[in-house]
Design a protein around this motif. Structure first.
Motif, PDB file in Angstrom:
ATOM      1  N   SER A  57       0.706  -1.135   0.015  1.00  0.00           N
ATOM      2  CA  SER A  57       0.117  -0.083  -0.014  1.00  0.00           C
ATOM      3  C   SER A  57       0.996   1.238  -0.347  1.00  0.00           C
ATOM      4  CB  SER A  57      -0.877   0.173   1.087  1.00  0.00           C
ATOM      5  OG  SER A  57      -0.372  -0.206   2.175  1.00  0.00           O
ATOM      6  N   TYR A  58       2.188   1.215   0.087  1.00  0.00           N
ATOM      7  CA  TYR A  58       3.036   2.236   0.044  1.00  0.00           C
ATOM      8  C   TYR A  58       4.060   2.369  -1.359  1.00  0.00           C
ATOM      9  CZ  TYR A  58       1.970   1.848   4.843  1.00  0.00           C
ATOM     10  OH  TYR A  58       0.979   2.060   6.098  1.00  0.00           O
ATOM     11  N   GLY A  59       3.804   1.127  -2.277  1.00  0.00           N
ATOM     12  CA  GLY A  59       4.477   1.400  -3.303  1.00  0.00           C
ATOM     13  C   GLY A  59       5.657   0.903  -3.498  1.00  0.00           C
ATOM     14  N   ASP A  60       5.877  -0.313  -2.370  1.00  0.00           N
ATOM     15  CA  ASP A  60       7.199  -0.904  -2.256  1.00  0.00           C
ATOM     16  C   ASP A  60       6.828  -2.125  -2.617  1.00  0.00           C
ATOM     17  OD1 ASP A  60       8.778   1.218  -1.730  1.00  0.00           O
ATOM     18  OD2 ASP A  60       7.831   1.499   0.315  1.00  0.00           O
ATOM     19  N   GLU A  61       7.739  -3.053  -2.572  1.00  0.00           N
ATOM     20  CA  GLU A  61       7.702  -4.478  -2.900  1.00  0.00           C
ATOM     21  C   GLU A  61       6.904  -5.125  -1.593  1.00  0.00           C
ATOM     22  OE1 GLU A  61      11.154  -6.932  -3.673  1.00  0.00           O
ATOM     23  OE2 GLU A  61      12.265  -5.400  -4.682  1.00  0.00           O
ATOM     24  N   ALA A  62       5.969  -6.032  -2.127  1.00  0.00           N
ATOM     25  CA  ALA A  62       5.248  -6.847  -1.048  1.00  0.00           C
ATOM     26  C   ALA A  62       6.106  -7.342   0.004  1.00  0.00           C
ATOM     27  CB  ALA A  62       4.335  -7.849  -1.728  1.00  0.00           C
ATOM     28  N   GLY A  63       5.868  -7.224   1.235  1.00  0.00           N
ATOM     29  CA  GLY A  63       6.621  -7.765   2.315  1.00  0.00           C
ATOM     30  C   GLY A  63       7.624  -6.915   2.867  1.00  0.00           C
ATOM     31  N   THR A  64       7.734  -5.657   2.244  1.00  0.00           N
ATOM     32  CA  THR A  64       8.847  -4.414   2.832  1.00  0.00           C
ATOM     33  C   THR A  64       8.447  -4.370   4.317  1.00  0.00           C
ATOM     34  OG1 THR A  64       9.112  -3.588   0.430  1.00  0.00           O
ATOM     35  CG2 THR A  64       9.974  -2.182   2.416  1.00  0.00           C
ATOM     36  N   MET A  65       9.332  -4.141   5.037  1.00  0.00           N
ATOM     37  CA  MET A  65       9.195  -3.739   6.784  1.00  0.00           C
ATOM     38  C   MET A  65       9.838  -2.287   6.580  1.00  0.00           C
ATOM     39  SD  MET A  65       8.042  -6.640   7.703  1.00  0.00           S
ATOM     40  CE  MET A  65       8.542  -6.657   9.514  1.00  0.00           C
ATOM     41  N   TYR A  66       9.150  -1.883   7.667  1.00  0.00           N
ATOM     42  CA  TYR A  66       9.309  -0.292   7.678  1.00  0.00           C
ATOM     43  C   TYR A  66       9.667  -0.114   9.320  1.00  0.00           C
ATOM     44  CZ  TYR A  66       6.989   0.052   3.463  1.00  0.00           C
ATOM     45  OH  TYR A  66       6.652   0.015   2.130  1.00  0.00           O
ATOM     46  N   MET A  67      10.925   0.790   9.388  1.00  0.00           N
ATOM     47  CA  MET A  67      11.192   1.308  10.820  1.00  0.00           C
ATOM     48  C   MET A  67      10.073   1.916  11.401  1.00  0.00           C
ATOM     49  SD  MET A  67      14.798   2.535  11.780  1.00  0.00           S
ATOM     50  CE  MET A  67      15.619   2.382  13.427  1.00  0.00           C
ATOM     51  N   GLY A  68       9.522   1.538  12.605  1.00  0.00           N
ATOM     52  CA  GLY A  68       8.321   2.334  13.137  1.00  0.00           C
ATOM     53  C   GLY A  68       6.869   1.618  12.380  1.00  0.00           C
ATOM     54  N   GLY A  69       7.189   0.862  11.503  1.00  0.00           N
ATOM     55  CA  GLY A  69       5.972   0.251  10.936  1.00  0.00           C
ATOM     56  C   GLY A  69       5.435   0.933   9.725  1.00  0.00           C
ATOM     57  N   THR A  70       5.684   2.149   9.288  1.00  0.00           N
ATOM     58  CA  THR A  70       5.201   2.661   8.334  1.00  0.00           C
ATOM     59  C   THR A  70       6.141   3.615   7.744  1.00  0.00           C
ATOM     60  OG1 THR A  70       3.293   4.132   7.722  1.00  0.00           O
ATOM     61  CG2 THR A  70       3.771   4.390   9.926  1.00  0.00           C
ATOM     62  N   PRO A  71       6.198   3.972   6.625  1.00  0.00           N
ATOM     63  CA  PRO A  71       7.009   5.084   5.784  1.00  0.00           C
ATOM     64  C   PRO A  71       6.300   6.562   5.871  1.00  0.00           C
ATOM     65  CG  PRO A  71       5.997   3.998   4.112  1.00  0.00           C
ATOM     66  CD  PRO A  71       5.605   3.244   5.367  1.00  0.00           C
ATOM     67  N   LEU A  72       5.090   6.388   6.495  1.00  0.00           N
ATOM     68  CA  LEU A  72       4.559   7.722   6.611  1.00  0.00           C
ATOM     69  C   LEU A  72       4.876   8.614   7.901  1.00  0.00           C
ATOM     70  CD1 LEU A  72       0.760   6.384   5.497  1.00  0.00           C
ATOM     71  CD2 LEU A  72       2.727   7.430   4.087  1.00  0.00           C
ATOM     72  N   PHE A  73       5.621   8.145   8.813  1.00  0.00           N
ATOM     73  CA  PHE A  73       5.633   8.858   9.977  1.00  0.00           C
ATOM     74  C   PHE A  73       7.250   8.938  10.035  1.00  0.00           C
ATOM     75  CE2 PHE A  73       6.963   8.911  14.281  1.00  0.00           C
ATOM     76  CZ  PHE A  73       6.323  10.234  14.987  1.00  0.00           C
ATOM     77  N   GLU A  75      10.244   9.536  12.303  1.00  0.00           N
ATOM     78  CA  GLU A  75      10.569   9.550  13.635  1.00  0.00           C
ATOM     79  C   GLU A  75      11.497  10.729  14.124  1.00  0.00           C
ATOM     80  OE1 GLU A  75      11.739   5.621  14.574  1.00  0.00           O
ATOM     81  OE2 GLU A  75       9.941   4.573  14.624  1.00  0.00           O
ATOM     82  N   SER A  76      12.262  11.171  13.284  1.00  0.00           N
ATOM     83  CA  SER A  76      13.491  12.101  13.786  1.00  0.00           C
ATOM     84  C   SER A  76      12.622  13.628  13.629  1.00  0.00           C
ATOM     85  CB  SER A  76      14.525  12.072  12.963  1.00  0.00           C
ATOM     86  OG  SER A  76      14.280  12.492  11.426  1.00  0.00           O
ATOM     87  N   THR A  77      11.541  13.892  12.825  1.00  0.00           N
ATOM     88  CA  THR A  77      10.948  15.083  12.946  1.00  0.00           C
ATOM     89  C   THR A  77       9.740  15.014  13.523  1.00  0.00           C
ATOM     90  OG1 THR A  77       9.753  14.502  10.772  1.00  0.00           O
ATOM     91  CG2 THR A  77      12.070  15.922  10.548  1.00  0.00           C
ATOM     92  N   GLY A  78       9.099  13.777  13.736  1.00  0.00           N
ATOM     93  CA  GLY A  78       7.671  13.800  14.316  1.00  0.00           C
ATOM     94  C   GLY A  78       6.721  13.925  13.466  1.00  0.00           C
ATOM     95  N   LYS A  79       6.973  14.162  12.220  1.00  0.00           N
ATOM     96  CA  LYS A  79       5.800  14.473  11.288  1.00  0.00           C
ATOM     97  C   LYS A  79       5.264  13.136  10.441  1.00  0.00           C
ATOM     98  CE  LYS A  79       7.249  19.092  10.696  1.00  0.00           C
ATOM     99  NZ  LYS A  79       7.448  20.276   9.790  1.00  0.00           N
ATOM    100  N   SER A  80       3.923  13.327  10.406  1.00  0.00           N
ATOM    101  CA  SER A  80       3.020  12.335   9.499  1.00  0.00           C
ATOM    102  C   SER A  80       2.949  12.779   8.017  1.00  0.00           C
ATOM    103  CB  SER A  80       1.995  11.738  10.403  1.00  0.00           C
ATOM    104  OG  SER A  80       2.410  11.421  11.400  1.00  0.00           O
ATOM    105  N   THR A  81       2.965  11.901   7.064  1.00  0.00           N
ATOM    106  CA  THR A  81       2.530  12.364   5.836  1.00  0.00           C
ATOM    107  C   THR A  81       1.080  11.563   5.387  1.00  0.00           C
ATOM    108  OG1 THR A  81       4.720  12.636   5.113  1.00  0.00           O
ATOM    109  CG2 THR A  81       3.391  12.336   3.259  1.00  0.00           C
ATOM    110  N   TYR A  82       0.327  12.233   4.819  1.00  0.00           N
ATOM    111  CA  TYR A  82      -0.863  11.379   4.174  1.00  0.00           C
ATOM    112  C   TYR A  82      -0.245  10.354   3.126  1.00  0.00           C
ATOM    113  CZ  TYR A  82      -3.773  14.867   6.738  1.00  0.00           C
ATOM    114  OH  TYR A  82      -4.544  15.582   7.668  1.00  0.00           O
ATOM    115  N   ARG A  83      -1.217   9.167   3.204  1.00  0.00           N
ATOM    116  CA  ARG A  83      -0.709   7.824   2.156  1.00  0.00           C
ATOM    117  C   ARG A  83      -0.770   8.687   0.699  1.00  0.00           C
ATOM    118  NH1 ARG A  83      -2.729   2.985   0.059  1.00  0.00           N
ATOM    119  NH2 ARG A  83      -4.506   3.506   1.197  1.00  0.00           N
ATOM    120  N   TYR A  84      -1.785   9.351   0.390  1.00  0.00           N
ATOM    121  CA  TYR A  84      -1.915   9.564  -0.902  1.00  0.00           C
ATOM    122  C   TYR A  84      -0.791  10.715  -1.398  1.00  0.00           C
ATOM    123  CZ  TYR A  84      -4.337  10.730  -5.336  1.00  0.00           C
ATOM    124  OH  TYR A  84      -4.326  10.622  -6.806  1.00  0.00           O
ATOM    125  N   ASP A  85      -0.548  11.449  -0.493  1.00  0.00           N
ATOM    126  CA  ASP A  85       0.469  12.674  -0.619  1.00  0.00           C
ATOM    127  C   ASP A  85       1.971  11.722  -0.829  1.00  0.00           C
ATOM    128  OD1 ASP A  85      -1.037  14.674  -0.423  1.00  0.00           O
ATOM    129  OD2 ASP A  85      -0.618  15.374   1.495  1.00  0.00           O
TER     130      ASP A  85
END
Length: 119
Positions: A57-73, A75-85
């Protein structure tokens, strides 16, 4: 200190006008406001395209793991991104916009969503 009835009435009316003004700014009243039907349609199209490409759902290969569980957050800035953006940045040509959902969603209009709070 005693407040006169006319002053109380003024404050009540003023408060209501302020609350209504703020509330109405969040509603779609036509023009360039947020059209949630378009947001739903475009994100649905993006999800269908991602699935057809074998991507997550993030446009990466199926099974891709992300630090923190999602590429939308971030952690260093504390900012989130909307998935569509996030998807629009990743796939600037918006390849899903050519998909149609005439059978499933006959009233689906294709416009660019402003915000989709899905992530």
């Amino acid at each position: 200190m005693k407040i006169s009835p006319s002053r109380k009435l003024f404050f009540v009316i003023f408060s209501l006008v302020c609350v209504l003004g703020v509330s109405l700014s969040f509603l779609h009243l036509g023009g360039d406001g947020v059209n949630y039907e378009n947001q739903f349609c475009n994100l649905t199209k993006a999800d269908k395209w991602l699935e057809e490409q074998g991507l997550n759902s993030y446009g990466d290969e199926a099974g891709t793991m992300y630090m923190g569980g999602t590429p939308l957050f971030n952690e260093s800035t504390g900012k989130s991104t909307y998935r569509y953006d996030y998807l629009k940045e990743k796939f600037e040509n918006l390849p899903w916009m050519d998909l149609t959902f005439d059978n499933d969603y006959p009233d689906c209009v294709t416009g660019y969503p402003l915000r989709v709070g899905d992530g």
